[in-house]
Design an enzyme around this catalytic site. Structure first.
Site, PDB file in Angstrom:
ATOM      1  CG  ASN A   9      62.600  36.736  -6.650  1.00  0.00           C
ATOM      2  OD1 ASN A   9      63.097  35.822  -5.993  1.00  0.00           O
ATOM      3  ND2 ASN A   9      63.157  37.935  -6.761  1.00  0.00           N
ATOM      4  CE  LYS A  11      62.154  39.974  -4.027  1.00  0.00           C
ATOM      5  NZ  LYS A  11      62.130  41.419  -3.882  1.00  0.00           N
ATOM      6  CG  HIS A  94      66.593  40.492  -7.778  1.00  0.00           C
ATOM      7  ND1 HIS A  94      66.644  41.378  -6.741  1.00  0.00           N
ATOM      8  CD2 HIS A  94      65.289  40.361  -8.125  1.00  0.00           C
ATOM      9  CE1 HIS A  94      65.403  41.775  -6.464  1.00  0.00           C
ATOM     10  NE2 HIS A  94      64.563  41.167  -7.293  1.00  0.00           N
ATOM     11  CD  GLU A  96      65.615  41.991  -3.243  1.00  0.00           C
ATOM     12  OE1 GLU A  96      65.683  40.747  -3.176  1.00  0.00           O
ATOM     13  OE2 GLU A  96      64.540  42.616  -3.260  1.00  0.00           O
ATOM     14  N   GLY A 172      59.255  45.961  -3.819  1.00  0.00           N
ATOM     15  CA  GLY A 172      58.904  45.795  -2.406  1.00  0.00           C
ATOM     16  C   GLY A 172      58.416  47.064  -1.737  1.00  0.00           C
ATOM     17  CB  SER A 212      54.920  47.016  -6.197  1.00  0.00           C
ATOM     18  OG  SER A 212      55.889  47.305  -5.196  1.00  0.00           O
TER      19      SER A 212
HETATM   20  P1  PGA Z   1      58.136  42.765  -5.403  1.00  0.00           P
HETATM   21  O1  PGA Z   1      59.538  42.178  -5.875  1.00  0.00           O
HETATM   22  O2  PGA Z   1      57.095  42.182  -6.328  1.00  0.00           O
HETATM   23  O3  PGA Z   1      57.988  42.312  -4.001  1.00  0.00           O
HETATM   24  O4  PGA Z   1      58.217  44.260  -5.550  1.00  0.00           O
HETATM   25  C1  PGA Z   1      59.842  41.981  -7.233  1.00  0.00           C
HETATM   26  C2  PGA Z   1      61.229  41.438  -7.375  1.00  0.00           C
HETATM   27  O5  PGA Z   1      62.103  41.833  -6.582  1.00  0.00           O
HETATM   28  O6  PGA Z   1      61.506  40.610  -8.261  1.00  0.00           O
END
Ligand code: PGA
Length: 250
Positions: A9, A11, A94, A96, A172, A212
């Site tokens: 992803n 983003k 998601h 976010e 994140g 993460s």
């Molecule tokens: P991250 O994000 O691996 O940076 O923690 C995962 C995600 O938001 O899909």
């Protein structure tokens, strides 16, 4: 046996020229894998990414879409639009988007149904906040989100829906759920699907872990009985790191 699906992803990262360069490099490295490799890229990169991924085993996805087919929705992209250029996957709900853009269980459900109507494969994100976790509400939250997201689908559509279990506090932040914790949460999600659509359907649903994921923890996480790969944010931005995650078995 369920396939492992490793989805990046990106983003709001990567310009079209960077996307092309990345895919050219990654496609050579992942030729041999039997895991499904997906990159969910910004809208502006989709067309370039699809061209770069032609004749490779990399699949391309979007990160969101509207649920309506067309209309007066300035700035939005419809499921039909994604399908028309051969996008295969789409991330829906998601955290976010739930947090910053008013995505709700209701809009997630509309989008999941809309994706199936045009033959896009949805990757539906569910996950608890830190507060919900500390109050012992994890199972309740994630099973409810799963149930609401899937309403209106038939068993075959449910089987073709990917769920990404992403504890919000792990996204994140560098904090990962332990592999046992993640596996237990995913088992809860699978049980919820079994309750509503039968065990056979539940056994077919790919349920990823996200939050993460890195090269160092991918093997431990993805080797668990119910974790069918991952949705990878930050660590998917570097080709070599993402390649290691895809080849987690080695
Ligand atoms: P991250 O994000 O691996 O940076 O923690 C995962 C995600 O938001 O899909």
């Amino acid at each position: 046996m369920r396939k492992k699906v490793i989805a990046g992803n990106w983003k709001m990262n990567m310009l079209p020229n960077e996307a092309i360069e990345y895919i050219d490099k990654l496609s050579k490295l992942v030729k041999d894998t039997t895991n499904e490799v997906v990159l969910c890229v910004p809208y502006i990169d989709l067309f370039y990414a699809l061209l770069a991924a032609q004749n490779t085993n990399i699949k391309i996805g979007a990160q969101n879409m509207h649920f309506e087919e067309k209309g007066a929705y300035t700035g939005e992209i419809s499921p039909q639009m994604l399908k028309s250029i051969n996008v295969e996957y789409v991330i829906i709900g998601h955290s976010e988007r739930r947090q910053y853009y008013n995505e709700t269980d209701e809009t997630v459900n509309k989008k999941v149904n809309a994706a199936h109507r045009v033959g896009l494969k949805p990757i539906v994100c569910v996950g608890e906040t830190l507060e919900e976790r500390e109050n012992g509400k994890t199972a309740e939250i994630i099973t409810e989100q799963t149930k609401l997201a899937l309403e209106g689908l038939d068993e075959e559509q449910v089987a073709k829906t990917i769920i990404a279990y992403e504890p919000i506090w792990a996204i994140g932040t560098g904090k990962t759920a332990t592999s046992e914790d993640a596996n237990n949460s995913i088992k809860e999600i699978r049980k919820e699907i079994a309750r509503n659509y039968g065990q056979e359907t539940a056994n077919r649903v790919i349920i990823q872990y996200g939050g993460s994921v890195k090269a160092e923890n991918a093997k431990e996480l993805f080797s668990m009985s119910d974790i069918d790969g991952g949705l990878v944010g930050g660590a998917s931005l570097k080709v070599d790191e993402f390649n290691k995650i895809i080849h987690f078995e080695q």
